[in-house]
Motif scaffolding. Sequence first.
Motif, mmCIF file in Angstrom:
data_model
loop_
_atom_site.group_PDB
_atom_site.id
_atom_site.type_symbol
_atom_site.label_atom_id
_atom_site.label_comp_id
_atom_site.label_asym_id
_atom_site.label_seq_id
_atom_site.Cartn_x
_atom_site.Cartn_y
_atom_site.Cartn_z
ATOM 1 N N THR A 124 -0.973 0.161 -4.519
ATOM 2 C CA THR A 124 -2.114 0.005 -3.622
ATOM 3 C C THR A 124 -2.149 -1.415 -3.101
ATOM 4 O O THR A 124 -1.804 -2.357 -3.814
ATOM 5 N N ARG A 148 -6.064 1.553 3.575
ATOM 6 C CA ARG A 148 -6.900 1.515 2.379
ATOM 7 C C ARG A 148 -7.470 2.904 2.057
ATOM 8 O O ARG A 148 -7.679 3.239 0.888
ATOM 9 N N THR A 163 1.059 3.779 -9.078
ATOM 10 C CA THR A 163 0.601 4.122 -7.734
ATOM 11 C C THR A 163 0.343 2.826 -6.981
ATOM 12 O O THR A 163 -0.606 2.107 -7.305
ATOM 13 N N GLY A 180 0.823 -1.197 0.000
ATOM 14 C CA GLY A 180 0.000 0.000 0.000
ATOM 15 C C GLY A 180 0.859 1.249 0.000
ATOM 16 O O GLY A 180 2.079 1.198 0.170
ATOM 17 N N VAL A 181 0.233 2.419 -0.155
ATOM 18 C CA VAL A 181 1.008 3.640 -0.374
ATOM 19 C C VAL A 181 1.655 4.189 0.895
ATOM 20 O O VAL A 181 2.661 4.891 0.815
ATOM 21 N N CYS A 189 -4.834 8.572 -2.513
ATOM 22 C CA CYS A 189 -3.668 8.726 -3.391
ATOM 23 C C CYS A 189 -4.090 8.559 -4.853
ATOM 24 O O CYS A 189 -3.677 9.334 -5.733
ATOM 25 N N ALA A 190 -4.918 7.554 -5.115
ATOM 26 C CA ALA A 190 -5.394 7.337 -6.482
ATOM 27 C C ALA A 190 -6.211 8.529 -6.971
ATOM 28 O O ALA A 190 -6.101 8.936 -8.141
ATOM 29 N N ASP A 210 -4.696 4.565 0.189
ATOM 30 C CA ASP A 210 -4.657 4.069 -1.189
ATOM 31 C C ASP A 210 -5.696 4.786 -2.052
ATOM 32 O O ASP A 210 -5.420 5.206 -3.179
ATOM 33 N N ARG A 211 -6.926 4.905 -1.530
ATOM 34 C CA ARG A 211 -8.000 5.526 -2.289
ATOM 35 C C ARG A 211 -7.705 7.009 -2.557
ATOM 36 O O ARG A 211 -7.861 7.491 -3.684
#
Length: 708
Positions: free
Chosen positions: A494, A540, A492, A481-482, A546-547, A543-544
């Motif tokens: 995740t 998580r 990226t 993960g990030v 960052c995306a 991750d979201r």
Amino acid sequence: MSSGDGELEAPWAQAVRGLAHRVLGPVAESVRFAERHAEGRGHAYEAQGGVLTIAATDGVSAAVALHHYLREHCGMSVGWDTVLPLPLAPLPDAPPRQGTPRVREGYYLNFCTFSYTTPYWDWSDWEREIDWMALHGITMPLAVTGHEAALHAAYTRLGLDDDRIRRFLGGPGYLPFQFMGCLDDFAGPLPPSWIERHRELGARVIERERAFGMTPVLPAFTGHVPREIAATARAGRRDWQGFETWSLDPADPLYARIGAEIARAQIELFGTDHLYAADPFIEMIPIDADPAFPGAVAAATLAGLRAADPDAVWLMQAWPFSYQSDFWTEDRVTAFLDAIPDERMLVADLWAEQDPLWGRFERFSGKPWLWCALLNFGGRTDPVADLRGLAPGIDAALAAANPPTGLGLAMEATRNNPVFFELVTDQIWNRVSDLDAWLDAFVAQRYGGRSADELRAAWRDLLDTVYGAAGLRIAPDQFKGVLTAAPSYALTPTGPLWFDPAVLARAWERMIEVAERDPGPAAGPLGHDLVETGIAYMARVADRLCAEAAKSGGDPASVAAFLKVFEDLDRMLACRPEYTFEHWEAKARSWAAEPAERAVLSDNARRIITVWGTADSPLLDDYAGRHWAGLMSGYYRDRWELWARGLGAALAGDPGAEAELRERLRDRAEEFLREGAPQAVPGDLAAESRRLLTAYADVFHPDRRGAR
């Protein structure tokens, strides 16, 4: 009690009595111990009128009996983070109960654990850990602490001076990798005061383990030698993750001679139980591709050991057969194992919960072997496991034609995912046929029965989310993960999301509600579980976001929302000392006798959990990344801010954007190695957890965000 229970003081009684006092406090005066005479290991216990009587064949069996009694009749267990002594008085009655283990041995630890968890422990840390080992049925612990003293003594006899030996040994935080032959002359030199102090600590650890009746496994020679010796001998160069080392050819008489010299020095310092761990091919292809070469290494390794200890048995991790399976074909593995007498080797199937090897290679050519669970690579601090697949995997191994002689834990770091590791150790003594019932009991005992219904519901949600990772390869390259990953414009990173985040959030909220209403448990295991669950959810979330920041092209509001995750999570982590970088570095620096030693120890503590090697090498960068306060709001956030600054140029097609980011990240890493991380400011864990959950509850529901 059954017949055969003796009245004389058992040889292990003093050790177990000391454990009982540390676990129970004054109530331990009501526990009686006696020696049990029976074939094989086992115990019996009963409690009447406030007195608990335990008869056992050995100290570990007695400790297991005590733990079984506490769990089954007092509703309390002892974990890594349980607050001791337990609040018990008086001891409740219990009918007679007998127990025998399903396997002879309980194995524990991995060479890597001594770098990723224990390198800076003192005696109080080790005493608590050995108690945990005994209570959980560990009979065969790897004992690496202080091995550097044996190497120093052996190489002194072989003609090297103190300065050269300490340079060869390298930094204290990397010693286990030196012992495995992976590197040398790195991140050191070893401080002068370290060797003698850790010789004393290692001897004390081994003495206590033996007092319980455990069989410590000591390190052995792998063929890895200083360059000065390699230059005048038959030797080959090896490479491990960019580190160059030299290994002797087993045909050179020096191989067996040095192996014997190291074993003798170790026996002089620590004694022996005739069991030695050596992994000459741990993650490196042999220096000679001849199929017969590994057998020659085996012969030389055993010759050196047996010259010092005629009763020596070699314990080897089967990890190379999995890690480098292209080289270690069935023919090669079988030829290697067949070159070793069965009674001289014990094989550890290291990652058996994920990649079991026991069904291949003709069941390790008939060698006795250990079924081991690894799970944790580098020291991951977020919860993940396939709990439902664990017991069936162990049952299948025990039903095999050549079943394991023991079950073991070979995690690279401890103090994480306790539910997984306790589920393994429980099966040393008892079969787990109903995971749901086992989990309900685990939860009630872990929290001493407090808020049991709510916490059981929370854990059922965890079982349906992070602990339901069936069919997934649980390894750092897939689960990072990030948050702890090096930023890149090429991809990226995740972590996998195989569950509904709302269910995980519900588990977290249930734990938070209990902690808000009853703050007591949060000082112990509930606090640990609050943090782990929070990390899992926030990872998580990161991750979201960052995306979304990447998709927005670097929109300032999207970037700010992403970077704020690091600051917010840092505040929660700061509420538990073990989740702070400051705690880790302070433990390292506590071993320094002078400023120059503090510099080496600080460097090692900072380096291994970030760049691992050098700042310009990507090979192990972030391998041991930790979700720790100080790192989140400092090191990790800063790296992603650098990523955000160049995101627009990267999306516009600037061919130099990635190289420029790499240079900036290297500069940030070098700055961290010089300066470390900011101090954490502790707060209230329940309040910080609630703040986080409230702030990020709608991340996975973009349509609801604007309403908050």
